[in-house]
Design a protein around this motif. Structure first.
Motif, PDB file in Angstrom:
ATOM      1  N   VAL A   1       0.843  -1.197   0.000  1.00 48.60           N
ATOM      2  CA  VAL A   1       0.000   0.000   0.000  1.00 48.60           C
ATOM      3  C   VAL A   1       0.876   1.245   0.000  1.00 48.60           C
ATOM      4  CG1 VAL A   1      -1.743   1.331   1.263  1.00 48.60           C
ATOM      5  CG2 VAL A   1      -1.863  -1.164   1.230  1.00 48.60           C
ATOM      6  N   PHE A   2       0.574   2.168  -0.903  1.00 46.87           N
ATOM      7  CA  PHE A   2       1.169   3.496  -0.874  1.00 46.87           C
ATOM      8  C   PHE A   2       0.147   4.440  -0.257  1.00 46.87           C
ATOM      9  CE2 PHE A   2       3.290   1.524  -4.578  1.00 46.87           C
ATOM     10  CZ  PHE A   2       4.588   1.586  -4.112  1.00 46.87           C
ATOM     11  N   SER A   3       0.551   5.144   0.789  1.00 45.48           N
ATOM     12  CA  SER A   3      -0.386   6.010   1.506  1.00 45.48           C
ATOM     13  C   SER A   3      -0.154   7.468   1.143  1.00 45.48           C
ATOM     14  CB  SER A   3      -0.248   5.819   3.019  1.00 45.48           C
ATOM     15  OG  SER A   3       1.050   6.184   3.454  1.00 45.48           O
ATOM     16  N   LYS A   4      -1.249   8.155   0.806  1.00 50.08           N
ATOM     17  CA  LYS A   4      -1.199   9.592   0.537  1.00 50.08           C
ATOM     18  C   LYS A   4      -1.408  10.313   1.864  1.00 50.08           C
ATOM     19  CE  LYS A   4      -4.367   9.213  -2.727  1.00 50.08           C
ATOM     20  NZ  LYS A   4      -5.346   9.605  -3.781  1.00 50.08           N
ATOM     21  N   ASP A   5      -0.312  10.737   2.449  1.00 49.79           N
ATOM     22  CA  ASP A   5      -0.302  11.300   3.794  1.00 49.79           C
ATOM     23  C   ASP A   5      -0.612  12.798   3.756  1.00 49.79           C
ATOM     24  OD1 ASP A   5       0.201  11.843   6.466  1.00 49.79           O
ATOM     25  OD2 ASP A   5       2.371  11.775   6.259  1.00 49.79           O
ATOM     26  N   ASP A   6      -1.647  13.239   4.496  1.00 49.58           N
ATOM     27  CA  ASP A   6      -1.986  14.658   4.603  1.00 49.58           C
ATOM     28  C   ASP A   6      -1.953  15.357   3.246  1.00 49.58           C
ATOM     29  OD1 ASP A   6      -2.361  14.445   7.264  1.00 49.58           O
ATOM     30  OD2 ASP A   6      -0.608  15.596   7.880  1.00 49.58           O
ATOM     31  N   CYS A   7      -2.837  14.976   2.357  1.00 47.01           N
ATOM     32  CA  CYS A   7      -2.778  15.519   1.002  1.00 47.01           C
ATOM     33  C   CYS A   7      -3.961  16.444   0.718  1.00 47.01           C
ATOM     34  CB  CYS A   7      -2.741  14.393  -0.030  1.00 47.01           C
ATOM     35  SG  CYS A   7      -4.172  13.316   0.001  1.00 47.01           S
ATOM     36  N   ALA A   8      -3.804  17.243  -0.336  1.00 47.06           N
ATOM     37  CA  ALA A   8      -4.876  18.075  -0.857  1.00 47.06           C
ATOM     38  C   ALA A   8      -5.325  17.467  -2.187  1.00 47.06           C
ATOM     39  CB  ALA A   8      -4.379  19.509  -1.035  1.00 47.06           C
ATOM     40  N   GLN A   9      -6.172  18.177  -2.916  1.00 44.12           N
ATOM     41  CA  GLN A   9      -6.672  17.642  -4.176  1.00 44.12           C
ATOM     42  C   GLN A   9      -5.655  17.747  -5.304  1.00 44.12           C
ATOM     43  OE1 GLN A   9     -10.595  19.873  -3.768  1.00 44.12           O
ATOM     44  NE2 GLN A   9     -11.315  17.999  -4.716  1.00 44.12           N
TER      45      GLN A   9
ATOM     46  N   SER B   1     -12.950  15.587   3.072  1.00 46.50           N
ATOM     47  CA  SER B   1     -12.454  15.925   4.412  1.00 46.50           C
ATOM     48  C   SER B   1     -11.192  16.774   4.321  1.00 46.50           C
ATOM     49  CB  SER B   1     -12.126  14.653   5.194  1.00 46.50           C
ATOM     50  OG  SER B   1     -13.224  13.800   5.293  1.00 46.50           O
ATOM     51  N   LYS B   2     -10.875  17.443   5.419  1.00 44.42           N
ATOM     52  CA  LYS B   2      -9.584  18.124   5.517  1.00 44.42           C
ATOM     53  C   LYS B   2      -8.448  17.096   5.424  1.00 44.42           C
ATOM     54  CE  LYS B   2     -10.599  22.347   8.131  1.00 44.42           C
ATOM     55  NZ  LYS B   2     -12.051  22.429   7.979  1.00 44.42           N
ATOM     56  N   TYR B   3      -7.338  17.509   4.841  1.00 48.81           N
ATOM     57  CA  TYR B   3      -6.117  16.699   4.737  1.00 48.81           C
ATOM     58  C   TYR B   3      -6.290  15.473   3.844  1.00 48.81           C
ATOM     59  CZ  TYR B   3      -5.718  19.488   8.969  1.00 48.81           C
ATOM     60  OH  TYR B   3      -5.761  20.527   9.860  1.00 48.81           O
ATOM     61  N   GLU B   4      -7.339  15.460   3.026  1.00 54.79           N
ATOM     62  CA  GLU B   4      -7.573  14.333   2.126  1.00 54.79           C
ATOM     63  C   GLU B   4      -7.956  14.840   0.741  1.00 54.79           C
ATOM     64  OE1 GLU B   4      -8.770  11.075   5.552  1.00 54.79           O
ATOM     65  OE2 GLU B   4     -10.166  11.427   3.916  1.00 54.79           O
ATOM     66  N   ASP B   5      -7.984  13.932  -0.221  1.00 52.31           N
ATOM     67  CA  ASP B   5      -8.250  14.313  -1.604  1.00 52.31           C
ATOM     68  C   ASP B   5      -9.410  13.544  -2.216  1.00 52.31           C
ATOM     69  OD1 ASP B   5      -6.924  11.874  -1.602  1.00 52.31           O
ATOM     70  OD2 ASP B   5      -5.862  12.273  -3.474  1.00 52.31           O
ATOM     71  N   ILE B   6     -10.147  12.799  -1.390  1.00 52.60           N
ATOM     72  CA  ILE B   6     -11.285  12.031  -1.876  1.00 52.60           C
ATOM     73  C   ILE B   6     -12.485  12.278  -0.964  1.00 52.60           C
ATOM     74  CG2 ILE B   6      -9.918  10.210  -2.976  1.00 52.60           C
ATOM     75  CD1 ILE B   6     -10.326   8.494  -0.487  1.00 52.60           C
ATOM     76  N   SER B   7     -13.665  11.925  -1.443  1.00 54.41           N
ATOM     77  CA  SER B   7     -14.876  12.143  -0.661  1.00 54.41           C
ATOM     78  C   SER B   7     -14.891  11.241   0.570  1.00 54.41           C
ATOM     79  CB  SER B   7     -16.114  11.856  -1.513  1.00 54.41           C
ATOM     80  OG  SER B   7     -16.238  10.460  -1.759  1.00 54.41           O
ATOM     81  N   ILE B   8     -15.708  11.630   1.538  1.00 60.28           N
ATOM     82  CA  ILE B   8     -15.822  10.817   2.746  1.00 60.28           C
ATOM     83  C   ILE B   8     -16.411   9.446   2.418  1.00 60.28           C
ATOM     84  CG2 ILE B   8     -18.078  11.761   3.395  1.00 60.28           C
ATOM     85  CD1 ILE B   8     -15.207  10.740   5.750  1.00 60.28           C
ATOM     86  N   PHE B   9     -17.288   9.363   1.422  1.00 52.53           N
ATOM     87  CA  PHE B   9     -17.822   8.063   1.002  1.00 52.53           C
ATOM     88  C   PHE B   9     -16.719   7.196   0.418  1.00 52.53           C
ATOM     89  CE2 PHE B   9     -19.351   5.246  -2.357  1.00 52.53           C
ATOM     90  CZ  PHE B   9     -20.261   4.465  -1.652  1.00 52.53           C
ATOM     91  N   ASP B  10     -15.899   7.760  -0.471  1.00 51.34           N
ATOM     92  CA  ASP B  10     -14.812   6.985  -1.069  1.00 51.34           C
ATOM     93  C   ASP B  10     -13.762   6.604  -0.031  1.00 51.34           C
ATOM     94  OD1 ASP B  10     -15.886   6.919  -3.612  1.00 51.34           O
ATOM     95  OD2 ASP B  10     -14.870   8.747  -4.265  1.00 51.34           O
ATOM     96  N   CYS B  11     -13.569   7.463   0.953  1.00 55.29           N
ATOM     97  CA  CYS B  11     -12.642   7.149   2.041  1.00 55.29           C
ATOM     98  C   CYS B  11     -13.125   5.912   2.800  1.00 55.29           C
ATOM     99  CB  CYS B  11     -12.523   8.339   2.982  1.00 55.29           C
ATOM    100  SG  CYS B  11     -11.469   8.051   4.418  1.00 55.29           S
ATOM    101  N   ALA B  12     -14.402   5.903   3.173  1.00 53.63           N
ATOM    102  CA  ALA B  12     -14.962   4.750   3.884  1.00 53.63           C
ATOM    103  C   ALA B  12     -14.913   3.500   3.015  1.00 53.63           C
ATOM    104  CB  ALA B  12     -16.402   5.049   4.306  1.00 53.63           C
ATOM    105  N   LYS B  13     -15.279   3.633   1.757  1.00 55.15           N
ATOM    106  CA  LYS B  13     -15.262   2.503   0.834  1.00 55.15           C
ATOM    107  C   LYS B  13     -13.857   1.922   0.706  1.00 55.15           C
ATOM    108  CE  LYS B  13     -16.536   1.386  -3.981  1.00 55.15           C
ATOM    109  NZ  LYS B  13     -15.203   1.111  -4.559  1.00 55.15           N
ATOM    110  N   GLY B  14     -12.858   2.792   0.567  1.00 54.83           N
ATOM    111  CA  GLY B  14     -11.483   2.324   0.430  1.00 54.83           C
ATOM    112  C   GLY B  14     -10.979   1.619   1.672  1.00 54.83           C
TER     113      GLY B  14
END
Length: 464
Positions: free
Chosen positions: A194-202, A263-276
């Motif tokens: 897994v590659f993690s996108k740490d504290d990212c923007a869009q 969300s803050k510090y992320e680049d995807i929707s909260i739904f996609d975050c939960a799904k992932g």
């Protein structure tokens, strides 16, 4: 007995203690990790020789969960600061992975895509970040977004060439290491990478790197490699993945019409975050006949941030807790929604499978899922430890609610006398702890508090 070894990102409680606290709910799991004293911190790197000795001492491990940042650079913060060359890091990685491969049936590894912090705080960055960090972020953001006018404005700000060169060279080095990990994944060395996108923007160079890695994954058809938004929760999600036992999860959003917001510090929707996070934990989404309900306490318009003083608390409305349920409280970054907590504390814990509200949305959801999955499987196997569950939830509520959402600001505002302030507010913390004890019917004899990184963000809560 399932034997799992973990190489954490660093020595923070959320990266070290939390894994033990969660997996202790299942008496059939044995977790091994290096001694806390040899792991890297805010200003120190992991002791490579002692870490190698720890790995060499293990045998017959079923799953090895590995922070590649720890192996290569000495920790997550060190990955941004370390001056070692690509070849030095690669040699170190090869030595570690050769030893690990002899110890475990399956290796689940993760590496960060180097973040770009949107501020002038150099606490976790190179020294020049205190003057040039925000400008580097803006330059990176608009370069990826291809906004020429904004890029020119950044150029007018005159980021010195030697600073930009150093920054880009560090990025390139880390990116090349990540591409090397992909080549190992293609050979089948990792069960999961897994590659993690740490504290990212869009937008940003880190987001561009994620796209490039994703393109390689798709072109080379590397099925065991994934890219996820987040960082600290990734080892927890991989632990959930290692547990097997695919579970059907029903994500329920408290504000369903806002689940597509970012969300803050992320680049995807909260739904996609939960799904992932659900998929990474080797679970599936099932809205009709789930094993567990994941209640995502999301935000209506924008996510609050208790660190920045942007506090959003919902009205204390009744939530329909479908059973059994766990809660990922992401209404605020970095702390609980106090309205939700007031509501939660009125319920019994019969069908309660956990609560979390720490840091980013991905952090929170990953933590909540591992806790809920561990409890669910342990109950099914008859290996469940109820006291361990209550201890876990006691600490999470005391940390995420009482400390982060209520009292952390007092500690943070008294910089640099953080510990002195923490000691002064202990009576208030313990008063709230009694409320948590009554909710969980769990009464520790003694609670101790410390700040392991000598700052307000991380609190270590020990119970006896």
């Amino acid at each position: 007995m399932i034997k799992i070894a973990l190489i954490p990102i660093d020595n923070r409680p959320i990266c070290y203690d939390l894994a033990f606290d969660i997996l202790s709910m299942d008496k059939d799991i044995k977790l091994f990790a290096p001694d806390l004293s040899i792991l890297g911190g805010l200003t120190t790197k992991t002791d490579s020789e002692k870490l190698l000795s720890f790995i060499d001492s293990l045998s017959n491990i079923d799953y090895f969960i590995v922070s590649l940042d720890t192996l290569a650079w000495g920790g997550l913060v060190a990955s941004r600061r370390c001056e070692d060359s690509y070849s030095t890091a690669k040699d170190r990685i090869d030595k570690f992975l050769t030893t690990i491969s002899k110890k475990a049936e399956k290796i689940l590894a993760f590496s960060s895509i180097m973040r770009i912090s949107n501020n002038n705080i150099n606490e976790e960055e190179k020294p020049y970040w205190d003057k040039w960090g925000k400008r580097i972020f803006d330059w990176s953001y608009y370069l990826d977004k291809s906004n020429r006018e904004q890029i020119e404005n950044c150029v007018i700000n005159k980021i010195p060439d030697y600073i930009l060169d150093d920054y880009l060279n560090t990025r390139k080095r880390n990116f090349e290491i990540n591409k090397y990990y992909l080549s190992l994944a293609k050979q089948g060395f990792f069960d999961t990478l897994v590659f993690s996108k740490d504290d990212c923007a869009q937008f940003g160079l880190n987001v561009a790197e994620a796209r490039e890695l994703d393109a390689i994954i798709k072109k080379e058809k590397i099925k065991n490699a994934k890219i996820k938004t987040g960082a600290d929760e990734i080892p927890l999600s991989l632990l959930a993945r290692a547990l097997g036992g695919e579970i059907k999860i029903n994500p329920i959003f408290t504000i369903p019409e806002s689940k597509d917001l970012v969300s803050k510090y992320e680049d995807i929707s909260i739904f996609d975050c939960a799904k992932g996070q659900i998929e990474l934990a080797a679970c599936t989404i099932d809205n009709e006949n789930p094993d567990l309900n994941l209640i995502v306490n999301n935000f209506e318009k924008t996510q609050g941030d208790l660190v920045l003083g942007d506090i959003i608390n919902k009205n204390n409305k009744k939530i329909n807790y479908k059973k059994p349920y766990c809660i990922a409280d992401v209404n605020n970054a970095n702390g609980a929604d106090q309205g939700l907590i007031e509501n939660l504390l009125k319920n019994d814990i019969k069908d309660f499978f956990g609560y979390c509200a720490y840091n980013t949305s991905a952090n929170t959801i990953g933590c909540a899922l591992l806790a809920a999955k561990t409890k669910f499987l342990a109950l099914k196997k008859g290996t469940y430890n109820e006291d361990a569950f209550k201890k876990l939830q006691f600490i999470r509520l005391l940390d995420d609610w009482v400390y982060q959402a209520v009292y952390r600001k007092q500690v943070r505002d008294n910089n640099p006398n953080f510990l002195e302030t923490l000691q002064k507010i202990e009576p208030q913390l313990n008063y709230k702890a009694k409320i948590i004890s009554d909710f969980l019917n769990y009464y520790p004899k003694k609670i101790s508090y410390s700040l392991p990184w000598d700052r307000s963000f991380e609190i270590r809560i020990k119970l006896s």
